[in-house]
Design a protein around this motif. Structure first.
Motif, PDB file in Angstrom:
ATOM      1  N   THR A 220      14.745  45.652  11.820  1.00 52.99           N
ATOM      2  CA  THR A 220      14.569  46.901  12.537  1.00 52.99           C
ATOM      3  C   THR A 220      13.118  47.033  12.990  1.00 52.99           C
ATOM      4  O   THR A 220      12.208  46.518  12.335  1.00 52.99           O
ATOM      5  N   ARG A 221      12.928  47.718  14.101  1.00 48.60           N
ATOM      6  CA  ARG A 221      11.581  48.084  14.541  1.00 48.60           C
ATOM      7  C   ARG A 221      11.135  49.402  13.915  1.00 48.60           C
ATOM      8  O   ARG A 221       9.953  49.762  13.979  1.00 48.60           O
ATOM      9  N   ASP A 222      12.056  50.135  13.350  1.00 47.76           N
ATOM     10  CA  ASP A 222      11.800  51.470  12.826  1.00 47.76           C
ATOM     11  C   ASP A 222      10.990  51.391  11.532  1.00 47.76           C
ATOM     12  O   ASP A 222      11.451  50.874  10.522  1.00 47.76           O
ATOM     13  N   LEU A 223       9.786  51.951  11.567  1.00 42.22           N
ATOM     14  CA  LEU A 223       8.913  51.954  10.400  1.00 42.22           C
ATOM     15  C   LEU A 223       8.869  53.311   9.718  1.00 42.22           C
ATOM     16  O   LEU A 223       8.113  53.498   8.756  1.00 42.22           O
ATOM     17  N   SER A 224       9.671  54.256  10.177  1.00 36.43           N
ATOM     18  CA  SER A 224       9.577  55.627   9.676  1.00 36.43           C
ATOM     19  C   SER A 224       9.980  55.755   8.218  1.00 36.43           C
ATOM     20  O   SER A 224       9.550  56.689   7.525  1.00 36.43           O
ATOM     21  N   THR A 225      10.806  54.850   7.724  1.00 37.30           N
ATOM     22  CA  THR A 225      11.267  54.945   6.342  1.00 37.30           C
ATOM     23  C   THR A 225      10.446  54.099   5.377  1.00 37.30           C
ATOM     24  O   THR A 225      10.707  54.100   4.176  1.00 37.30           O
ATOM     25  N   VAL A 226       9.446  53.383   5.894  1.00 39.57           N
ATOM     26  CA  VAL A 226       8.637  52.516   5.047  1.00 39.57           C
ATOM     27  C   VAL A 226       7.606  53.366   4.315  1.00 39.57           C
ATOM     28  O   VAL A 226       6.869  54.144   4.924  1.00 39.57           O
ATOM     29  N   GLN A 227       7.527  53.215   3.011  1.00 32.65           N
ATOM     30  CA  GLN A 227       6.555  53.940   2.215  1.00 32.65           C
ATOM     31  C   GLN A 227       5.230  53.212   2.237  1.00 32.65           C
ATOM     32  O   GLN A 227       5.156  52.015   1.973  1.00 32.65           O
ATOM     33  N   ASN A 228       4.183  53.964   2.551  1.00 36.28           N
ATOM     34  CA  ASN A 228       2.845  53.369   2.593  1.00 36.28           C
ATOM     35  C   ASN A 228       2.224  53.335   1.207  1.00 36.28           C
ATOM     36  O   ASN A 228       2.478  54.191   0.391  1.00 36.28           O
TER      37      ASN A 228
END
Length: 266
Positions: free
Chosen positions: A258-266
């Motif tokens: 996926t290109r979606d990074l919105s769910t990745v925890q920093n």
């Protein structure tokens, strides 16, 4: 019609037509005709963004087309270039034109709005949402890690291996790739749950950096190198000498899911 009655002497009356008096404003027939013509030409017009469409991906820093068209009430496109574009995410971004090439939109998921102020005073607007702007390398990658360990311990040859799952995240600007993996390595009669932490930098598709091997009793950072493509394929290798008698060699490969990074925890 306005009529004034002026008394002359005692019996005669003079009628004066004042309908065209200069004190009666807004009576210029030329202006009225022009306004009516504008209303007729532009009444019922609509604006539509033709590019980019909603929920599309635009590569960061690359030229993309921004096209919007004003259509008349008859459905035919009008020649109207004065269209102003804006973003709900990037306040600094503003371009003008009906068909524009631009590469300055910043990272983010944008709602893009095109606006047109028509000659008759009507204002039209059209918005498309979910326009993702980020590096073509960015995204979440999932794949496999394969490790082999060989050597000699007090005359006993060692040759073992393991494999495990790998997850890697490439940031929105496409500059860094970080992630982890793990596998169970049976060494000298012990099952060692080895972990691997990746901290890599991307330079136009070339990955270089560190893979830290966590052997439970200590952590060993080693150099790692690999490659990544804009199409979403990532791979690399690293190696290490452990405790002076074991040589580890590892390779990894992953594919962007996926290109979606919105769910990745920093």
């Amino acid at each position: 019609m306005v009529t004034l009655f002026l008394a002359l002497g005692c019996s005669d009356t003079l009628l004066v037509d004042a309908s065209d008096d200069a004190s009666n404003p807004g009576s210029d027939p030329t202006e009225d005709t022009a306004a009516a013509a504008l209303d007729e030409e532009w009444s019922g017009a609509r604006l539509e963004i033709e590019n980019p469409p909603s929920a599309t991906f635009l590569p960061l820093g690359e030229q993309s087309e921004f096209k919007a068209v004003v259509y008349g009430a008859d459905g035919e496109p009008k020649d109207f270039p004065d269209i102003v574009w804006s973003s709900d995410v990037d306040d600094s971004w503003a371009i003008t034109g009906a068909d524009v090439e631009d590469d300055t939109l910043n990272v983010g998921t944008h709602a893009l709005t095109a606006e047109a102020l028509l000659p008759n005073g009507d204002r039209l607007a059209y918005t498309v949402g979910g326009v993702l702007v980020q590096s073509p390398y960015a995204g979440v990658y999932v794949g496999d890690l394969s490790v082999t360990a060989s050597g000699d311990y007090n005359g006993t040859p060692i040759s073992v291996g393991c494999s495990g799952a790998l997850t890697m995240v490439v940031d929105a600007e496409g500059k860094t790739a970080t992630g982890d993996a793990g596998c169970l390595l049976s060494l000298l009669g012990y099952d060692i749950d080895t972990g691997y932490l990746f901290d890599l930098e991307n330079d136009a598709g070339d990955l270089t950096g560190t893979a830290s091997i966590d052997l439970q009793f200590y952590q060993l950072p080693v150099e790692s190198s690999g490659s990544i493509t804009e199409d979403g394929a990532l791979d690399g290798t690293f190696g290490a000498d452990v405790a002076g008698f074991v040589t580890m060699e590892a390779s990894y490969a992953a594919t962007r899911i996926t290109r979606d990074l919105s769910t990745v925890q920093n």
